[in-house]
Write a protein that holds these residues in place. Structure first.
Motif, PDB file in Angstrom:
ATOM      1  N   PRO A 115       0.799  -1.232   0.000  1.00 45.52           N
ATOM      2  CA  PRO A 115       0.000   0.000   0.000  1.00 45.52           C
ATOM      3  C   PRO A 115       0.830   1.281   0.000  1.00 45.52           C
ATOM      4  CG  PRO A 115      -0.870  -1.572   1.574  1.00 45.52           C
ATOM      5  CD  PRO A 115       0.443  -2.110   1.109  1.00 45.52           C
ATOM      6  N   ASP A 116       2.002   1.266   0.579  1.00 47.20           N
ATOM      7  CA  ASP A 116       2.804   2.486   0.681  1.00 47.20           C
ATOM      8  C   ASP A 116       4.057   2.405  -0.185  1.00 47.20           C
ATOM      9  OD1 ASP A 116       1.045   3.574   2.591  1.00 47.20           O
ATOM     10  OD2 ASP A 116       1.999   2.398   4.146  1.00 47.20           O
ATOM     11  N   LEU A 117       4.985   1.590   0.231  1.00 51.39           N
ATOM     12  CA  LEU A 117       6.310   1.549  -0.376  1.00 51.39           C
ATOM     13  C   LEU A 117       6.266   1.140  -1.846  1.00 51.39           C
ATOM     14  CD1 LEU A 117       9.358   1.803   0.224  1.00 51.39           C
ATOM     15  CD2 LEU A 117       9.342  -0.610   0.834  1.00 51.39           C
ATOM     16  N   VAL A 118       5.665   0.004  -2.129  1.00 51.30           N
ATOM     17  CA  VAL A 118       5.673  -0.519  -3.490  1.00 51.30           C
ATOM     18  C   VAL A 118       4.785   0.313  -4.409  1.00 51.30           C
ATOM     19  CG1 VAL A 118       5.196  -2.540  -4.922  1.00 51.30           C
ATOM     20  CG2 VAL A 118       6.207  -2.835  -2.656  1.00 51.30           C
ATOM     21  N   ALA A 119       3.621   0.721  -3.910  1.00 47.98           N
ATOM     22  CA  ALA A 119       2.727   1.521  -4.744  1.00 47.98           C
ATOM     23  C   ALA A 119       3.390   2.826  -5.180  1.00 47.98           C
ATOM     24  CB  ALA A 119       1.434   1.810  -3.980  1.00 47.98           C
ATOM     25  N   GLN A 120       4.098   3.483  -4.269  1.00 42.93           N
ATOM     26  CA  GLN A 120       4.775   4.726  -4.610  1.00 42.93           C
ATOM     27  C   GLN A 120       5.891   4.485  -5.617  1.00 42.93           C
ATOM     28  OE1 GLN A 120       3.716   7.742  -3.705  1.00 42.93           O
ATOM     29  NE2 GLN A 120       5.283   8.541  -5.098  1.00 42.93           N
ATOM     30  N   ALA A 121       6.587   3.356  -5.475  1.00 43.73           N
ATOM     31  CA  ALA A 121       7.651   3.028  -6.420  1.00 43.73           C
ATOM     32  C   ALA A 121       7.091   2.774  -7.814  1.00 43.73           C
ATOM     33  CB  ALA A 121       8.425   1.803  -5.925  1.00 43.73           C
ATOM     34  N   ALA A 302      14.366  -1.431  -7.985  1.00 47.31           N
ATOM     35  CA  ALA A 302      14.976  -1.715  -6.683  1.00 47.31           C
ATOM     36  C   ALA A 302      15.549  -0.445  -6.064  1.00 47.31           C
ATOM     37  CB  ALA A 302      16.066  -2.780  -6.842  1.00 47.31           C
ATOM     38  N   ALA A 303      16.168   0.390  -6.893  1.00 44.05           N
ATOM     39  CA  ALA A 303      16.735   1.642  -6.384  1.00 44.05           C
ATOM     40  C   ALA A 303      15.649   2.583  -5.878  1.00 44.05           C
ATOM     41  CB  ALA A 303      17.560   2.322  -7.480  1.00 44.05           C
ATOM     42  N   VAL A 304      14.532   2.647  -6.599  1.00 45.42           N
ATOM     43  CA  VAL A 304      13.428   3.511  -6.176  1.00 45.42           C
ATOM     44  C   VAL A 304      12.835   3.021  -4.864  1.00 45.42           C
ATOM     45  CG1 VAL A 304      11.109   4.313  -6.770  1.00 45.42           C
ATOM     46  CG2 VAL A 304      12.883   4.245  -8.527  1.00 45.42           C
ATOM     47  N   VAL A 305      12.608   1.701  -4.757  1.00 44.33           N
ATOM     48  CA  VAL A 305      12.077   1.121  -3.521  1.00 44.33           C
ATOM     49  C   VAL A 305      13.034   1.379  -2.364  1.00 44.33           C
ATOM     50  CG1 VAL A 305      11.531  -1.046  -2.358  1.00 44.33           C
ATOM     51  CG2 VAL A 305      10.690  -0.650  -4.660  1.00 44.33           C
ATOM     52  N   ARG A 306      14.321   1.207  -2.640  1.00 44.53           N
ATOM     53  CA  ARG A 306      15.345   1.415  -1.605  1.00 44.53           C
ATOM     54  C   ARG A 306      15.322   2.864  -1.095  1.00 44.53           C
ATOM     55  NH1 ARG A 306      19.355   0.228  -4.697  1.00 44.53           N
ATOM     56  NH2 ARG A 306      19.102  -2.036  -4.438  1.00 44.53           N
ATOM     57  N   ALA A 307      15.196   3.807  -2.014  1.00 42.34           N
ATOM     58  CA  ALA A 307      15.183   5.219  -1.632  1.00 42.34           C
ATOM     59  C   ALA A 307      13.949   5.556  -0.800  1.00 42.34           C
ATOM     60  CB  ALA A 307      15.232   6.093  -2.887  1.00 42.34           C
TER      61      ALA A 307
END
Length: 335
Positions: A115-121, A302-307
């Motif tokens: 809902p938060d991390l992956v959706a924003q990525a 992966a870089a976007v999720v990491r950030a």
């Protein structure tokens, strides 16, 4: 049985051999496999024999009912399925680039992170690469790692679901999630103080993830450590959507990641019980197949999720109604 070297496999095991192995596993009949490959049955038989000579071992048993893989054959069947899936996806991606398409990225994520991390990525990736086709699957960690092992997804945002999976996958921790217990609006437990976990387990129905999932296993382990028995009235539900529909329409207690039910709490559809959960959650993170390189899009995702995970790493501020009382029971769980 002689050992088969990597060079021997590369020189002798061809695409048509892998296709034959996969079709034999799917159809279990040489005649039907020969028809699917548009060759004669004797030719299919000779091809299977060539493969068995390479491995110096019987790979399939034959009888009047058809064929079935031996134990060694089952290993080769798994390899054939994975190899052909990767080849097919590579061919599809190359074709998309030739036609001006942006390629494809398949990501699996536990719902507590989605809902938060992956959706924003996903949103950020589509803004930068609008032609990239993203397939997002939300499942439990055990289901996602099965998809990852079969090359059905490129990466998973999940947790290890068994002790030996670190040998098969690379893992980069990203963060954690908070598990809470919720009930429907107007439930008899809403507003009660001094709720005892033992009474909840004995007297109320529970909505739990399947026993194969890390969340359920961790919950059962915690109950064992506290000397408590599992709830007697249980509905096992692997679907997040179905679980949310059930808890809204019943007296069941649902244990779920706070990020998944946040909107339901904000709109007053569900109410959080004063039970503190997830104090020792194992982290979730990026899981990829060990020794396999990600695509360019995969590296960027992966870089976007990491950030985004790093930006969310600040201590969580409790919202109104989140804090549990001193007398509340504590459970450790993980998704």
């Amino acid at each position: 049985m002689a050992l088969v070297s990597r060079t021997t496999l590369l020189n002798r095991l061809r695409y048509k051999h892998l296709l034959l192995i996969r079709l034999l596993d799917e159809r279990r009949n040489l005649h039907r496999v020969a028809e699917a490959m548009n060759i004669s049955q004797p030719a299919a038989t000779r091809m299977l024999r060539e493969i068995e000579i390479t491995f110096d071992s019987e790979l399939f048993t034959r009888d009047a009912k058809g064929v079935a893989p031996t134990r060694l054959g089952a290993v080769l069947v798994s390899f054939a399925h994975n190899a052909l899936t990767r080849l097919d996806r590579c061919a599809e991606e190359l074709q998309r680039y030739r036609t001006g398409d942006g390629g494809e990225l398949a990501v699996g994520a536990i719902m507590g992170a989605a809902p938060d991390l992956v959706a924003q990525a996903v949103i950020e990736m589509k803004q930068d690469r609008p032609l990239l086709r993203i397939r997002l699957m939300g499942e439990t960690s055990d289901q996602l790692l099965d998809l990852l092992s079969r090359s059905q997804i490129d990466m998973a945002i999940a947790r290890f679901s068994s002790a030996l999976q670190h040998n098969e996958f690379d893992f980069e921790p990203l963060g954690n999630e908070r598990m809470i217990a919720v009930v429907r609006r107007g439930h008899a437990l809403v507003g009660q103080s001094g709720i005892e976990l033992s009474r909840l387990l004995e007297e109320w129905p529970w909505l739990l993830q399947p026993v194969e999932t890390p969340a359920r296993q961790a919950l059962e382990k915690e109950l064992e450590q506290r000397g408590l028995v599992s709830p007697r009235d249980v509905v096992e539900c692997g679907s997040i959507f179905a679980a949310l529909q059930l808890v809204k329409r019943s007296d069941a207690i649902l244990v779920m990641a706070e990020s998944v039910v946040r909107d339901y709490l904000d709109f007053g559809v569900l109410t959080r019980l004063p039970i503190t959960l997830g104090q020792a959650l194992a982290p979730f993170g990026i899981l990829t197949r060990r020794g396999e390189r990600l695509s360019e899009a995969g590296h960027q995702f992966a870089a976007v999720v990491r950030a985004h995970a790093a930006s969310c790493a600040a201590p969580t501020v409790l919202r109104h109604g989140d804090a549990a009382s001193d007398g509340d029971s504590t459970l450790n769980s993980r998704a």
